[in-house]
Design a protein around this motif. Structure first.
Motif, short mmCIF file in Angstrom:
data_model
loop_
_atom_site.label_atom_id
_atom_site.label_comp_id
_atom_site.label_asym_id
_atom_site.label_seq_id
_atom_site.Cartn_x
_atom_site.Cartn_y
_atom_site.Cartn_z
N MET A 1 -2.54 -0.24 -5.54
CA MET A 1 -1.35 -0.42 -6.37
C MET A 1 -0.14 -0.71 -5.47
SD MET A 1 -1.80 2.22 -9.54
CE MET A 1 -1.04 1.08 -10.70
N VAL A 2 0.68 -1.64 -5.94
CA VAL A 2 1.82 -2.11 -5.17
C VAL A 2 3.08 -1.40 -5.66
CG1 VAL A 2 3.23 -4.13 -4.59
CG2 VAL A 2 0.73 -4.35 -4.80
N GLU A 3 3.84 -0.84 -4.73
CA GLU A 3 5.08 -0.17 -5.12
C GLU A 3 6.16 -1.19 -5.43
OE1 GLU A 3 8.54 2.85 -3.41
OE2 GLU A 3 6.56 2.85 -2.46
N HIS A 4 6.78 -1.03 -6.60
CA HIS A 4 7.94 -1.83 -6.99
C HIS A 4 9.11 -0.85 -7.11
CE1 HIS A 4 6.11 -5.82 -8.14
NE2 HIS A 4 5.05 -5.07 -7.87
N ARG A 5 9.90 -0.74 -6.05
CA ARG A 5 10.93 0.30 -5.99
C ARG A 5 12.05 0.06 -6.98
NH1 ARG A 5 12.16 3.31 -0.48
NH2 ARG A 5 9.97 3.77 -0.93
N PHE A 6 12.37 -1.23 -7.26
CA PHE A 6 13.44 -1.50 -8.22
C PHE A 6 13.10 -0.93 -9.58
CE2 PHE A 6 14.74 -5.63 -5.82
CZ PHE A 6 15.22 -4.85 -4.78
N GLN A 7 11.80 -0.87 -9.90
CA GLN A 7 11.35 -0.33 -11.18
C GLN A 7 10.86 1.10 -11.05
OE1 GLN A 7 8.28 -3.12 -12.20
NE2 GLN A 7 9.64 -4.88 -12.16
N ASN A 8 10.76 1.60 -9.81
CA ASN A 8 10.24 2.93 -9.51
C ASN A 8 8.84 3.12 -10.09
OD1 ASN A 8 10.37 5.50 -8.30
ND2 ASN A 8 10.97 6.45 -10.25
N ARG A 9 8.00 2.08 -9.91
CA ARG A 9 6.65 2.14 -10.45
C ARG A 9 5.66 1.54 -9.46
NH1 ARG A 9 7.04 3.97 -15.42
NH2 ARG A 9 4.84 3.67 -15.94
N LEU A 10 4.40 1.99 -9.59
CA LEU A 10 3.28 1.37 -8.89
C LEU A 10 2.61 0.42 -9.88
CD1 LEU A 10 1.69 4.46 -7.08
CD2 LEU A 10 3.15 2.70 -6.07
N VAL A 62 0.86 -1.20 0.00
CA VAL A 62 0.00 0.00 0.00
C VAL A 62 0.89 1.24 0.00
CG1 VAL A 62 -1.70 1.35 1.30
CG2 VAL A 62 -1.90 -1.14 1.21
N THR A 63 0.50 2.25 -0.79
CA THR A 63 1.16 3.57 -0.74
C THR A 63 0.11 4.58 -0.26
OG1 THR A 63 2.68 2.99 -2.51
CG2 THR A 63 2.37 5.33 -2.05
N LEU A 64 0.43 5.27 0.83
CA LEU A 64 -0.54 6.12 1.54
C LEU A 64 -0.07 7.57 1.54
CD1 LEU A 64 -2.99 6.10 3.74
CD2 LEU A 64 -1.13 6.06 5.41
N CYS A 65 -1.03 8.49 1.44
CA CYS A 65 -0.73 9.91 1.61
C CYS A 65 -0.98 10.30 3.06
CB CYS A 65 -1.61 10.75 0.68
SG CYS A 65 -1.40 12.54 0.94
N ARG A 66 0.06 10.82 3.73
CA ARG A 66 -0.09 11.21 5.13
C ARG A 66 -0.88 12.50 5.29
NH1 ARG A 66 5.90 9.77 7.53
NH2 ARG A 66 5.39 7.67 8.28
N ALA A 67 -1.04 13.24 4.20
CA ALA A 67 -1.80 14.50 4.28
C ALA A 67 -3.30 14.25 4.28
CB ALA A 67 -1.41 15.41 3.11
N CYS A 68 -3.78 13.37 3.37
CA CYS A 68 -5.23 13.17 3.26
C CYS A 68 -5.67 11.75 3.61
CB CYS A 68 -5.72 13.52 1.86
SG CYS A 68 -5.15 12.38 0.56
N GLY A 69 -4.71 10.82 3.80
CA GLY A 69 -5.06 9.45 4.16
C GLY A 69 -5.45 8.57 3.00
N GLN A 70 -5.40 9.12 1.78
CA GLN A 70 -5.83 8.34 0.62
C GLN A 70 -4.78 7.30 0.25
OE1 GLN A 70 -8.82 9.04 -0.62
NE2 GLN A 70 -8.85 7.50 -2.24
N GLN A 71 -5.24 6.06 -0.08
CA GLN A 71 -4.36 5.02 -0.58
C GLN A 71 -4.42 5.03 -2.11
OE1 GLN A 71 -5.52 1.30 1.20
NE2 GLN A 71 -5.31 2.06 3.29
N VAL A 72 -3.26 4.86 -2.75
CA VAL A 72 -3.22 4.91 -4.21
C VAL A 72 -3.83 3.62 -4.76
CG1 VAL A 72 -1.79 5.12 -6.26
CG2 VAL A 72 -1.16 6.35 -4.17
N ALA A 73 -4.92 3.79 -5.52
CA ALA A 73 -5.64 2.65 -6.09
C ALA A 73 -5.50 2.62 -7.60
CB ALA A 73 -7.12 2.72 -5.70
#
Length: 726
Positions: free
Chosen positions: A450-459, A431-442
């Motif tokens: 959406m799942v963060e894949h840091r090696f690819q720098n993509r959701l 999960v990737t979450l915004c601490r300002a509004c609490g919204q999860q990136v869907a």
């Protein structure tokens, strides 16, 4: 020998076109046999078909068109046609779709063509492009390629291959037809077996020699040598002059298995999976039909190949969920293997350390025979399994490796041994979450985070595959610098490993991190040779790979699979934990498996720790029996999908209100309700669940129930015996 149908006779032809009936044609000059593969006119086109029986008539005979030609391949045998009919009836699949699964080989005619094979010679001048071509040839074990196939597989231009031909490293041959496979020798010496393995092999040999149908559960702890035992059943099948099929759940990673088969029989078996070339696919398909391919190692679709005389089917790791086809024809290859064997007077071996509950119950009630291997092969012993109670561990925020597990890993590193950290979550964070509004990136197209894949720098959306760059600003409120990952995936776990164990060589094994199956296979071979100290992996590491130096397995979140309402949650968790733990201690060094859990008192985890497999299966069977669910009852899932949510619900409600055909056989209907993943690729999904007694005539009732007109953009899918409820 006279043909089944003389020239001009009216015959019924099943085509692979989306038509809901057989079509009548005239038999060609010289006649034709039932099961013959033919080319017939359909409107302005020429299409592939199979002669299924006598024509139905009922129209002006003068209008009947003739079969254009017969393909020079053996006809589909009677038992093969009956198998397709029975699978179609069971899964409620149109026959044209079943035929498509069987005639997947392209260009059945014998066209003269150029093929390319490695000679074993090394060119005087080696370039990176040439090395890529030769590596592909090595990976595919001597298979033949066309020029286009080889250039595509190696990602080089055809001129590179032509240069290797001139250099003598590759041969260019005219192949007028597909060549038979090298004969496998059942008398070729195999590995020495233990007394326990010998007794098991003798029992399987006796079953094969009977020439009758039978199914055997071969249950053996990880590392007990089940493969060597069932290869002796394959040898007995070859002695009887019959063919054998071995199904594997992960055929793309089967290089080690194919080598073991080659060592046992002195020749390489035929392969059938999505990774082989189209040229090889055609060759395998034709040689199976003529009997010139004795053993096939394949994915689940190999079950639909037109064997000349199939005498044995082995389903290795029979509990694996990948044997269930998830789209198109929704079948379970394990169950359909049993059906096919019953029609072929063949034997089935279902091999697993952790059998499915369905198989365990069938063996427990005597429907299947059972052979158990209790000892690991050689000097290896089963790993010591212990829980780590996370409630008692002092773990800082953002960390997932407990101090106890950390100490065990350090101890292994000092000894030069390997550790495996298992977490069944791909990517960096679920999960990737915004601490300002609490919204999860869907996902924009699915009801999924959406799942963060840091090696690819993509959701990435793991439902539909949609992806986008990791945002700096929140897509919802636009505030920058407030996006944070929540929870661990294997990539995030690797970050922690590098911080906690800076001297360690760490590597991640996850299917999404490798562009090709070959690259993943190469990395696994490097790890097995000692190329890593700490392996971080998803469930791909539970698929039977042998890491001789691996002595510690740490399960990061043993509670993960116990969440949710899946009726198979306990079973799947038990199987996965057992399989993962079995990776440890396969050589001389004893293994340890440590399971991090917040609920060590959970019955499933207690069963895993105690090693009381039979107690777990019996308790699970008792619970399923009381609830009347599989394997003691029947279920069917119905998914209605549409771009319009209301339209999907309208059809679902209509079905629920008119459930008379199901009620007549004692079935119950639940729903409609939004599916757990209620939207995929922009289509809304509504689910109904049908539950019935074990002996209910469910398929006929379902077919009558769903026979209603549907809007053109709405899809209705029925899944008999669903394995997933998403």
């Amino acid at each position: 020998m006279e043909p089944d149908f003389p020239a001009g006779a009216l015959v019924a032809v099943l085509t692979a076109q989306p038509i809901d009936r057989m079509l009548d044609y005239r038999a060609p000059e010289g006649g034709c046999d039932i099961g013959a593969l033919v080319e017939v006119p359909l409107g302005p086109r020429k299409v592939l078909g199979v002669v299924w029986g006598p024509g139905q008539g009922g129209f002006d005979p003068a209008k009947a068109r003739s079969i254009l030609r017969l393909h020079d391949v053996p006809p589909l045998r009677d038992e093969m046609r009956r198998f397709l009919e029975k699978v179609a009836d069971y899964t409620l699949t149109p026959m044209f779709q079943m035929l498509r699964m069987t005639v997947r080989a392209p260009a059945l005619e014998d066209a003269v063509r150029l093929v390319y094979r490695a000679t074993g010679a090394v060119p005087d001048r080696m370039t990176p492009a040439r090395e890529k071509v030769l590596q592909v040839m090595r990976d595919f074990g001597g298979l033949s390629f066309t020029l286009g196939e080889l250039a595509g597989a190696a990602d080089v231009t055809p001129s590179v291959i032509k240069g290797l031909v001139k250099a003598g490293a590759i041969s260019e041959e005219v192949a007028p037809k597909d060549l038979p496979f090298q004969r496998l020798n059942p008398a070729h010496p195999g590995k020495a077996l233990t007394d326990e393995q010998t007794a098991a092999a003798d029992a399987l040999r006796t079953s094969v020699r009977s020439g009758q149908y039978g199914t055997t559960l071969l249950k053996g702890v990880t590392g007990s040598g089940k493969t060597e035992v069932y290869l002796e059943a394959v040898a007995e099948t070859l002695r009887a002059g019959r063919q054998a099929l071995v199904l594997l759940p992960e055929i793309a990673l089967s290089g080690e298995f194919l080598r073991r088969v080659e060592e046992r029989f002195g020749a390489r078996p035929a392969e059938w999976h999505s990774g082989i070339t189209m040229t090889e696919r055609r060759r395998v398909w034709k040689m199976i039909g003529t009997g010139d391919a004795q053993v096939v190692v394949g994915a689940r679709s190999a079950l639909f190949l037109p064997f000349q005389d199939l005498g044995l089917i082995v389903v290795d790791e029979e509990h694996d969920g990948s044997y269930k086809q998830g789209d198109g024809v929704l079948y379970n290859a394990r169950d359909m293997a049993v059906l096919r064997a019953s029609l072929n007077a063949a034997q089935v071996v279902l091999a697993s350390a952790t059998p499915s509950l369905e198989t365990w119950v069938n063996a427990d009630t005597g429907k299947y025979a059972r052979i158990t291997l209790d000892a690991r092969f050689g000097v290896a012993v089963m790993p010591d399994m212990r829980p780590i109670d996370m409630r008692a561990e002092k773990l800082p925020g953002g960390r997932w490796i407990s101090p106890t597990l950390q100490g065990a890993i350090l101890n292994r590193m000092k000894k030069g041994e390997q550790s495996l950290l298992f977490l069944n979550r791909r990517g960096f964070a679920p999960v990737t979450l915004c601490r300002a509004c609490g919204q999860q990136v869907a996902c924009d197209h699915c009801d999924a985070r959406m799942v963060e894949h840091r090696f690819q720098n993509r959701l990435v959306c793991h439902q539909c595959g949609a992806n986008r760059p990791v945002p700096d600003a929140c897509p919802s409120c636009g505030v920058e610098g407030k996006m944070v990952p929540v929870g661990p995936g294997v990539e995030r776990l690797e970050e922690e490993v590098k911080a906690v164990f800076p001297e360690a060589r760490a590597t991640v094994l996850s299917s999404d991190l490798f562009g090709t199956a070959r690259a993943l296979k190469d990395r696994i071979a490097e790890i097995a040779a000692g190329g890593a100290d700490i392996i971080i992996g998803t469930q791909i590491v539970a698929k039977g790979h042998n890491f001789p130096k691996l002595t510690l397995v740490g399960v990061i979140d043993a509670d993960l699979g116990l969440q949710g309402s899946d009726l198979r949650a306990a079973e799947k968790t038990f199987q996965l934990m057992r399989q993962v733990a079995g990776r440890a201690g396969r050589a001389e060094a004893p293994g340890v498996a440590l399971l991090q859990t917040y609920q060590p008192e959970h019955p499933v985890l207690r069963a895993i720790m105690s090693g009381d497999d039979e107690g777990f299966w019996q308790a699970e069977a008792d619970q399923r029996h009381a609830a009347g669910v599989p394997p003691f009852g029947r279920m069917a899932g119905v998914i209605i999908s549409s771009p319009d949510l209301q339209a999907a619900f309208d059809v679902g409600n209509r079905l629920a209100r008119n459930a008379g055909p199901l009620l007549q056989v004692g079935a119950e209907v639940y729903g409609p309700a939004p599916a757990p993943i209620a939207r995929v690729r922009g289509r809304h999904r509504v689910r109904l669940l049908v539950k019935a007694a074990k002996g209910a005539a469910l398929q006929a009732a379902l077919a009558q129930w769903i026979a209603i007109p549907l809007p053109p953009d709405l899809r209705l899918t029925i899944d008999i015996d669903p394995q997933s409820f998403l």
